[in-house]
Design a protein around this motif. Sequence first.
Motif, PDB file in Angstrom:
ATOM      1  N   UNK A 167       7.554  -2.886  52.456  1.00 18.21           N
ATOM      2  CA  UNK A 167       7.562  -4.028  53.383  1.00 18.21           C
ATOM      3  C   UNK A 167       6.376  -3.874  54.334  1.00 18.21           C
ATOM      4  N   UNK A 168       5.698  -4.985  54.683  1.00 18.08           N
ATOM      5  CA  UNK A 168       5.814  -6.354  54.171  1.00 18.08           C
ATOM      6  C   UNK A 168       5.011  -6.507  52.883  1.00 18.08           C
ATOM      7  N   UNK A 169       4.888  -7.750  52.400  1.00 21.34           N
ATOM      8  CA  UNK A 169       4.081  -8.013  51.212  1.00 21.34           C
ATOM      9  C   UNK A 169       4.767  -7.672  49.912  1.00 21.34           C
ATOM     10  N   UNK A 209      -2.317  -4.099  59.238  1.00 22.08           N
ATOM     11  CA  UNK A 209      -2.544  -2.885  58.453  1.00 22.08           C
ATOM     12  C   UNK A 209      -1.519  -2.778  57.330  1.00 22.08           C
ATOM     13  N   UNK A 210      -0.263  -3.128  57.635  1.00 23.57           N
ATOM     14  CA  UNK A 210       0.784  -3.070  56.617  1.00 23.57           C
ATOM     15  C   UNK A 210       0.531  -4.089  55.508  1.00 23.57           C
ATOM     16  N   UNK A 211       0.010  -5.244  55.872  1.00 22.82           N
ATOM     17  CA  UNK A 211      -0.303  -6.262  54.863  1.00 22.82           C
ATOM     18  C   UNK A 211      -1.425  -5.780  53.953  1.00 22.82           C
ATOM     19  N   UNK A 212      -2.448  -5.163  54.538  1.00 20.76           N
ATOM     20  CA  UNK A 212      -3.525  -4.604  53.715  1.00 20.76           C
ATOM     21  C   UNK A 212      -2.983  -3.545  52.763  1.00 20.76           C
ATOM     22  N   UNK A 213      -2.114  -2.691  53.268  1.00 17.98           N
ATOM     23  CA  UNK A 213      -1.508  -1.660  52.418  1.00 17.98           C
ATOM     24  C   UNK A 213      -0.806  -2.295  51.220  1.00 17.98           C
ATOM     25  N   UNK A 214      -0.019  -3.340  51.469  1.00 18.73           N
ATOM     26  CA  UNK A 214       0.711  -4.002  50.392  1.00 18.73           C
ATOM     27  C   UNK A 214      -0.241  -4.636  49.383  1.00 18.73           C
ATOM     28  N   UNK A 215      -1.284  -5.283  49.880  1.00 18.70           N
ATOM     29  CA  UNK A 215      -2.249  -5.910  48.969  1.00 18.70           C
ATOM     30  C   UNK A 215      -2.909  -4.891  48.061  1.00 18.70           C
TER      31      UNK A 215
END
Length: 276
Positions: A167-169, A209-215
Motif C-alpha cells: 500500500x498504496x498503489x 515516495x510510497x507511490x513511487x515505490x509501488x510504481x
Amino acid sequence: MSLTVVVASRNRREDLLVTLPRHEAPVILVDNASTDGTVDAVRAAHPGVTVLPLARNEGARGRTKGVVAAGTEFVAFADDDSWWAPGDLDRAVAVLRAHPRLAVLNARILVGPEQRLDPVCAEMAASPLGTADDLPGPSLLGFVACAAMVRTGAFLAVGGFDPVVRFPGEEERVALDLAAAGWGLAYVDGVTVHHHPSPRRDAPARRQAAVWRARLLTALMRYPAAELAGLVRDAATAGKPGRRGLARAARDVPGALRRRRPVPTRVWADVQRLVS
C-alpha cells in the motif's frame, strides 16, 4: 448473501466507529495490527461486524485475507473513511451480474460533505480505451480500491493484492493481471461511493515516495524489460520522494523478481494508450 464489504484499517478507531454502520451488507474489518484499541472498540460498538485482527501490518494484502474470509460471490471494498451510497451496493451487484466479463466495477467517488467529484473519476470517464460492447462503462486498467466492487473468483484467481506492493498503489498489478486473463474493468458512474478523507493521513511527501515505490515494484513484476531503466531514471530525477521511493523499493526487489511475469503485448498496448 452474495456480497460482503471488506474494510482494511490501521489506527483509525474513531473513523471506523462512524463509518461502519453506513454499510448496507455484512462487513469484515481487517485490522492491520492497530495499537489504538480499534479491535476492542469495534467489537463492543458493532458486534455484527466480523473483525479479523492481523498480527502485523500487511497493508492491502489484508484486504485479500478479508476476501478469502468473506467467501461471497462479490466483495465491495471500503476504507475506514468511505462508504457506498444507500442502495448502491445492490445496484453494483446487479451490474456485475448483467456483465459476466466484468471483474472490477469502479464507482463514482464523491469527496467530503460538499460531495466534490474526485478528479480521478473524470479521468476514468474519459478513458481512451473506450467502452467495450460487453462492459457497462469505460474500460480501465486500474481502479481505486475503496470504490471498487470485485468478482471474488476473478480477483483471487490473479492472487488479489500482493505482499510486495502492499500500500498504496496496490491496484495496478491486479488490474494488469485481470486484463491479461481476459477480464474487464469498468467505471460506472451510476453507483456512488462517499469518501470523507480522514485527517490522520500521511504527509504528502511520504505518500509520494510510497507511490513511487509501488510504481517501481509493479513495473518490475509486469512491465516489459525495456521500460524499466526509464522508470528508474524518472524516479531518480523526481526529487526526494522519487529517491526515497527507489530506496524503499530496493528491499522488495527479490520478491518482485520472483513474481515477474510481463503482461501480454495487447495489454501493454493498452497501457501505452493510457499514457500517450
